[in-house]
Design a protein around this motif. Sequence first.
Motif, PDB file in Angstrom:
ATOM      1  N   ILE A  42       0.839  -1.260  -0.088  1.00 48.92           N
ATOM      2  CA  ILE A  42       0.057   0.068   0.046  1.00 48.92           C
ATOM      3  C   ILE A  42       0.779   1.150   0.080  1.00 48.92           C
ATOM      4  N   ILE A  80       4.012   5.818  -5.627  1.00 50.94           N
ATOM      5  CA  ILE A  80       3.894   6.003  -7.062  1.00 50.94           C
ATOM      6  C   ILE A  80       2.722   6.930  -7.457  1.00 50.94           C
ATOM      7  N   ILE A  81       1.596   6.972  -6.882  1.00 49.67           N
ATOM      8  CA  ILE A  81       0.664   8.027  -6.965  1.00 49.67           C
ATOM      9  C   ILE A  81       1.137   9.447  -6.636  1.00 49.67           C
ATOM     10  N   LYS A 108       3.777   1.492  -1.186  1.00 48.13           N
ATOM     11  CA  LYS A 108       4.319   1.335  -2.631  1.00 48.13           C
ATOM     12  C   LYS A 108       3.535   2.245  -3.609  1.00 48.13           C
ATOM     13  N   ILE A 109       2.161   1.955  -3.467  1.00 48.55           N
ATOM     14  CA  ILE A 109       1.129   2.250  -4.442  1.00 48.55           C
ATOM     15  C   ILE A 109       1.040   3.948  -3.920  1.00 48.55           C
TER      16      ILE A 109
END
Lengths: 680, 221, 314
Positions: A430, A436-437, A432-433
């Motif tokens: 989570i 990247i967002i 990581k996401i």
Amino acid sequence: MAEHISHLFIISIILYLAGSLFALCFYGWQRVGNYIALILAAIASCFSIATAVVALSAGSTIRLDFTIYHAIIKYNFLLDPVSAYFILAISVIGFVAAIYSIGYTRLYVNKRDTRFLGFTYNIFLASMLLVVTANNAVVFMIVWELMTVVSFFLVIYEHENPANMKAGFMYIIMAHIGAVFLSVAFFIMFAFTGTWDFGFDDFRKVGSHMPLIYKNVVFFLVIIGFGIKAGIFPLHLWLPMAHPAAPSNVSMVMSGVMIKTAIYGFIRFYFEFLTPCPPWWGVVVLIIGASSALLGILYALTERDIKTLLAYSSIENNGIIIIGIGLSMIFKSYNLMALSSLALMAGLYHLVNHAVFKSLLFGCAGNIYYATHTKNIEELGGLIKRLRVTAPLFLVGALAISAIPPLNGFLSEWLIFQSILNGFHIPSVIIKIITIICGAVVALTGALVATCFVKAFGISFLALPRSDHAKKAKEVPVIMLVSMGLLASLCVFLGIFPVKVMMVINSVNTHLLNTNILPAITSYDWLHTKSVQTNFTDLSPTSATVLGLILFAVTFGVLTSIKPRFVKKIYETWTCGISPEPRLEYTATAFTRPFKTIFSNLYRPQREVRTEYSVPNFFVKSITYVDEVTPIFEKYFYSPVSRAVLSISNRVRWVHTGSIHIYLTYIFITLIILIIFVGK
Amino acid sequence: MTQQIIVNSRTIDILAVLMLITTIILIGTSRLRTCIWAYACRSFMLTLASGLIAYFSGIHHIYITTGISLALKVIVIPGFLFYIVKKINIKKEVESYINYTLSLILACGIILIAYYSTQNIIQFENTFMRHCLPIALSITLLGFFVMISRKQAITHILGLITMEDGMFFAALSTSYGMPLIVELGLFFDILVSVIIMGIYVYRIKESFDTIDTDSLRELRE
Amino acid sequence: MTAKIILPILQILVIVGFSPLVKGFINKIEARLQCRRGASIFQPYYNLIKLLRKDAVVSETSSWIFRATPYVTFISILIISLLVPVLSSQVPLNFTGDIILIIYLFALARFFLVLTSLDTGSAFGGMGGSREMMVSSMAEPAMILSIFTVALTVNSTNLSNITNLLLNNSVLLLNPSLFLAFLAFAIVLIAEAGRIPVDNPFTHLELTMIHEGMMLEFSGRYLALVEWASSMKLLLLLTILVNIFFPWGIAGGLTFPGLIIAFALYVVKIGFFAFLIVIVEMSFAKLRLFRIPNLLGTAFILSVLAIISLYVVR
């Protein structure tokens, strides 16, 4: 070595104070007093630059202790690489701004007390230096407040304008709310130190044995406390009001370096006092950074006042620095020290870059104001032919802030992207996401910054002048241009030769994180910047620049050989048969209209077209077009709060009877309660 | 050999992604005909995927389901839907309660949730065809989302069969399909329901002169 | 060593030399599909030569920005053509920069073009510039994220490394995440290159044009440089697309026969994708201006899905 550094530092502080006192001495001869103060400030800045350079190259930690007899607190100051780095940024900008002010203050001669400007300016710089060196919570709070108060006086320097007074009060109120949060944070930590010193050295040890719940509380207190100074959303309200209100030479310093002291605070707290920190702190900081960056630039985009635009853009850039800090915290909490160092490097690089190009842009905005007496870009235009030197300087600043290679903004943007990409080392999916967002947000922000500064430069400098102000503009005094030229060349230097800067930042990182990543990220001196994880990528702005120059030479040669006599006929722009007029030009409002439509959920634009007829329904006399952005933060966040505060104060108003006896009773009761409380 | 398995499973994964994209088109587009085309395309991918799975795994009864689903989902149901659209002469295009951008963002969120909630399963259960389960789940949820957010009755049918596709694909990719008799029952169910709903759409149109399901509220009195 | 000097020159020549041809090819195919005869596929070359021989007319309201822009645009695109692997995956100058530098060099070109559009003081230019900035800001996040997906698959943002690794490890290419990234990048390519359905490169009708609007005031050599730069941009974007997602056939080293084969395959691949662009242009109408963010939003969502599926499934 150590004595040299401390002597240099003390000399620079003394020179600042001397400058401020000198300014007051020349009563009848204001102009000279002001000049002497500013020149002394410049000299003092040179000394503090020297301090910082020596301290950074030595990489050592120097203590300056003054113990006053019977004083409870010790006047501790500490010069470690972190402080030295901030001193460097502050004093470089301080130096340039001092030189710039020599020219800019002519605007105020015989209109206003310029001695006062010199006086406060010197104290302002000295207080910032003390903020980043204070090693004791009490001292820190004192100099922090000093900085706030002095900058408040600078903000309301043009005090007859009610808008400026309002901005100043907004600033001082919010800054004090921030200070309250900070004091509470210090007190909570103080409760766990077990000493009476309030020294930062004790706080550095407290992190390991403080209960997590208290650490979390301190974390949020610090976010709010320093966040107000840094102008993060939604605590930004004062920033776009106060920075434009101050004289341009002051806004340079405020936007360039003063708001960076908040970043300094973040670094001290999150990398030294509260370690080890859980990963979600970093995530919170990251999200705050990303949203400030995006919202800051979105508001800057629709702005028509050039200084307010720059102030909003400062919020955005602070957001990007905070993204770097947040990433670094996340990596650090997962013990990925090399990556943590990379991300911190990105943040600190952007910090100094922003200091340079934002001061440059504020300086150029000051030039515009000096030459045209207006800050509204809709009234400008055509300045490139009137302010022939200011225009390229502003262009350099605009390119740098839009992260266009080979200028310095690109380098830090690149480092931020590399740190975000390396986020795939984080174990949690989570997070990581989220990283990247944030990368996507940074990309969107970058594109919007370019739009914003194309607008700022294009509308105010290009095409035909839109008003008499712009038509009559004349180039500003040379000394202002020289100081801006210094900053512009710094922009180029920091962009083309990044390795030197990275060496400097690396010594900061080595001190903070105990990891030296310099060998991993640079291979050839001056030429090569590699990312931490081996084989990830390379970048060499130097060679890109050289390539560009070679290619230009070749292209130009080829073109000339094809057609040796290239004639440029000058003719008016084709505007469908009408002769070109300023009224036909695209305006700033029109330029950003598509964005207003796309982000209409955020802006809530209110448009109104009013038409007046000289003969009803046939001959139009005038058309008025009003296009305003709804300030949703003021409307939905601040005004409920202020209304609540007002209603509460209304309810407790009966306490204030006006009778002195009642007041004495209050004091007495408080005293009794305190005695009981202490006795327990 | 292992290389072959990886290539096979990646091929199925890519088909799955294509199915997901057609579902996103279903949400994103504003034309009814495009929606039906998207559905037909997705069904075709699904058939292809199930045929490939049958071929790779060597389980023969999947061929039968493949054949039936080819006939039913790629030809009969889209044909029937086109017939209805033509017959009741829909002039209004797809109407939604939420606007395009927001529904795309919500769709993105739904897919994110599907991926996030299945990450523990797909990391331990099987080493290949990892995208299939999350995509099947997201197609099912997106079908549900279409049924919630759209106004017209005909898009409800599309939502329903989208959900069914998702379920079918989930069963297919995780356990090589359900027993044949169950599958047959399901196909029959879906066919009957589509036909019934088709007739129902026709009736709504007859009585209300619109296929907006909002008008069904009038039936309360 | 000689190969290391020859290859960059070769790359520049291929990009500079063939970019007008790609434009001519697209125009020709499009004409044929519309049952028109169409101009020769070498027409863009004739135009460029004609323009290069002419004098220029410069607006009196414009400044040095106007005269600098064609060079800045052209040079920044030329630098990019040195950084992108065209025929060989070994790019000698790849230490200069990676894909992020390339994206921001495109931004440099765009920055100056938009400034020029404001410089002449005509309303059309400003309109084009403002729209160009809108489209590019919407496209940027999708572009960055789809590139990141590729970068994270092979752990590098350097185009040369990416191509090399994908070439030697083709199984990586059969990855659903990369497929999503490819779709996103394709949409972004159409937007960035200013093709239908985002922008119409053939129109000079002020209400519909975006990119052409900014170039209205250029003439002579300036127009030639800007036109050339824009066709080079199209070819470079196509090259990046082709060589990242379909690297087969690109030379791994610097041998002469390898380069010949690579060149032949490169022409075939670029031709194929140019043909696809024509198909897209033929089958869609130009979108309304405020529908464009929806299209680019779709690209963004695809790229987000690409990167999320990469993270979750990996």
